[in-house]
Design a protein around this motif. Sequence first.
Motif, short mmCIF file in Angstrom:
data_model
loop_
_atom_site.label_atom_id
_atom_site.label_comp_id
_atom_site.label_asym_id
_atom_site.label_seq_id
_atom_site.Cartn_x
_atom_site.Cartn_y
_atom_site.Cartn_z
N GLY A 38 0.84 0.59 -30.96
CA GLY A 38 1.82 -0.41 -31.36
C GLY A 38 3.25 0.06 -31.32
O GLY A 38 4.14 -0.59 -31.84
N ILE A 39 3.51 1.20 -30.65
CA ILE A 39 4.90 1.65 -30.59
C ILE A 39 5.73 0.72 -29.72
O ILE A 39 6.93 0.56 -29.90
CB ILE A 39 4.98 3.10 -30.08
N MET A 40 5.07 0.04 -28.80
CA MET A 40 5.80 -0.86 -27.91
C MET A 40 6.06 -2.21 -28.55
O MET A 40 6.84 -3.00 -28.05
CB MET A 40 5.00 -1.11 -26.63
N GLN A 41 5.40 -2.47 -29.64
CA GLN A 41 5.54 -3.78 -30.25
C GLN A 41 6.99 -4.07 -30.57
O GLN A 41 7.66 -3.28 -31.22
CB GLN A 41 4.71 -3.80 -31.53
N GLY A 42 7.49 -5.18 -30.11
CA GLY A 42 8.86 -5.54 -30.46
C GLY A 42 9.88 -5.16 -29.41
O GLY A 42 11.04 -5.49 -29.52
N ALA A 43 9.46 -4.45 -28.38
CA ALA A 43 10.41 -4.09 -27.33
C ALA A 43 10.81 -5.33 -26.56
O ALA A 43 11.97 -5.63 -26.40
CB ALA A 43 9.79 -3.08 -26.38
#
Lengths: 302, 365
Positions: free
Chosen positions: A294-299
């Motif tokens: 989920g590190i990419m979430q919101g990019a």
Amino acid sequence: MATLAPPVPDAGRSPSPAAPATRRRHRGGSKAGKPGPVTYTLLTLVALVSIFPLYWTLVAGSHTNAEIAATPPPFLPNASLFDNFQAALEQAPIGKAILNSVLVAGSITVGTVLFCTLAGFAFAKLQFRGKGVLLGLVIGTMMVPTQLAVIPLFMMIAELQWVNQLQAVILPTLVSAFGVFFMRQYLISALPNELLEAGRVDGASTFRIFWSIVVPVARPAMAVLAMLTFLTAWNEFFWPLIALTTANPTVQVALAGLGSGYVPQRSVIMAGTLLGTLPVLIVFTILGKQIVGGIMQGAVKG
Amino acid sequence: MATVSFQQASRIYPKAERPAVDALDLEIADGEFLVLVGPSGCGKSTSLRMLAGLEEVDTGSIVIGDRDVTDSPPKERDIAMVFQNYALYPHMTVEENMGFALKLAGISKDERATRVREAAKILDLEPYLARRPKALSGGQRQRVAMGRAIVRNPQVFLMDEPLSNLDAKLRVQTRTQIAALQRRLGTTTVYVTHDQVEAMTMGDRVAVLKDGVLQQCDTPGELYDRPANVFVAGFIGSPAMNLVTGDAVDGGVQVGNAVLPVPREQLTRAAASNGKVTVGFRPEAVRLAGPGEGLPVRVDVVEQLGSDAFLYTSLADAPDDVLHSADLVVRTEPRSAVTTGQQLWLSTDRGAVHVFDAQTQQRVD
């Protein structure tokens, strides 16, 4: 993202069935509902089967040879563990071997992760002439068996006078075709082109984009690759056995020389194996936390 | 602040049959808000990306201020871009996202913090500076993307459909905010959208593109009142302009069994190519006429919007092979007594008919 499922080390698996069950509940949505007793039973069974070899290593390593051979075999650890450790450490330079293995596996891991991420990024997102052919070549090398390369590799090592030196086992494996392909596949889907373009408009050079944008995004895949690479490098036996001697071994080479004699001392071998496995277990405990989903979430709006 | 100029700029993708952008000529004044609008695949985003330096310019040139930037990389163009999906750096906080370009430009930490805070204040983002993008709502992310652009104080803002990921209400709100912000900062802005309402409400001028070719670039009012060709006429305005094609006959254009009156001089010139003329009239330029006068139509759908009502009608006596696509839209008083299936007669306001050559599709005055 199926390729990114955390690898399951055969010995380092957590026995707790609750964690995967919870994840499944989140993923499956409300349709599946709460996992029932069947799920728990199955997961417990799989967890027990996974952890049993490690447990047996501990049990066998903590008994004498005669005790292991008894019928029925022992099922609980015993007090002889430290005696067997002692015996193992006397019979082979296990301390030095662990240090060597940490150096070798550590260097290979750092090198592989760095180079594979660089190459994977280039293949995934940069446009250059001959990209398809080059990628085909890289993947093609996976089809060449290691055994085929051993003789020319040894000749090169001998020429360089690196026999019995650690660089002989580190340098040939600093980058892997699998790693390049793995990072490429991950970055193709996980790294939106707009992010790179935003970086370019913001004034970043390609290397700066790699360092400040690509690496943070690639971190989960890099952690997976690091775990896989470390494990492979740690367990590597064939090439280190040829390139190194028992005077300057890696763990696997040292273990091969353990408990040898007319009657193999299985308890000592097991104790040595346990010693040789511990560092890997520690690495996995640390890196496991790094796999942050989920590190990419919101990019980008998804 | 700077002017922007496209000079015969084209982009031809490898293996493409026709250019994505075809010899685009466009002069954008200093401080102007120019909107590029058109259907998908019309080359509006490609044009913007050419200006940003993210897309090659195959022929022609692009000038920002007095500098030819055709072959310059993006970082030498002094532009800032807002992407459709925001493209925020996921691992950086709002503050870091907004300050990244300044950091790369070697601006000191203190100055960076000051400028980021100023921009955050304008955009009402101050409470969120320490958050990561994933902890923000869609509207907040959009504002961070705006903030990342304005904090750099660039020569030109480039915006690629920045509102298309917001819900309808927020979109209308943000639309006015962006327009107001642009007026306040006075920075030359090129804004891409496929939404003609956005184009009409935000732009000082609007450039309409189709198939990579610029159709018309004018003020919103002029585009609406004097569309240069059939495409612009049909694209600008909602509901769209009614367009019908028919043979030129004495006194007007034959539509079904009726004749739409067109001034003789216009009719002659419009029919010069092949005798057929396209006439257009906006839904608000249509009047309900008495029985037997004007175009006979049948009401298919009645749309009540509260402030207006729209009648979607089709020609009552059209032969099957003619004009079956000519659904005519009529704006009427709300809560009128018209019902579905009813037969009506339509007439148009005299000066409100647009005339086009049916072959060249060009406007005839």
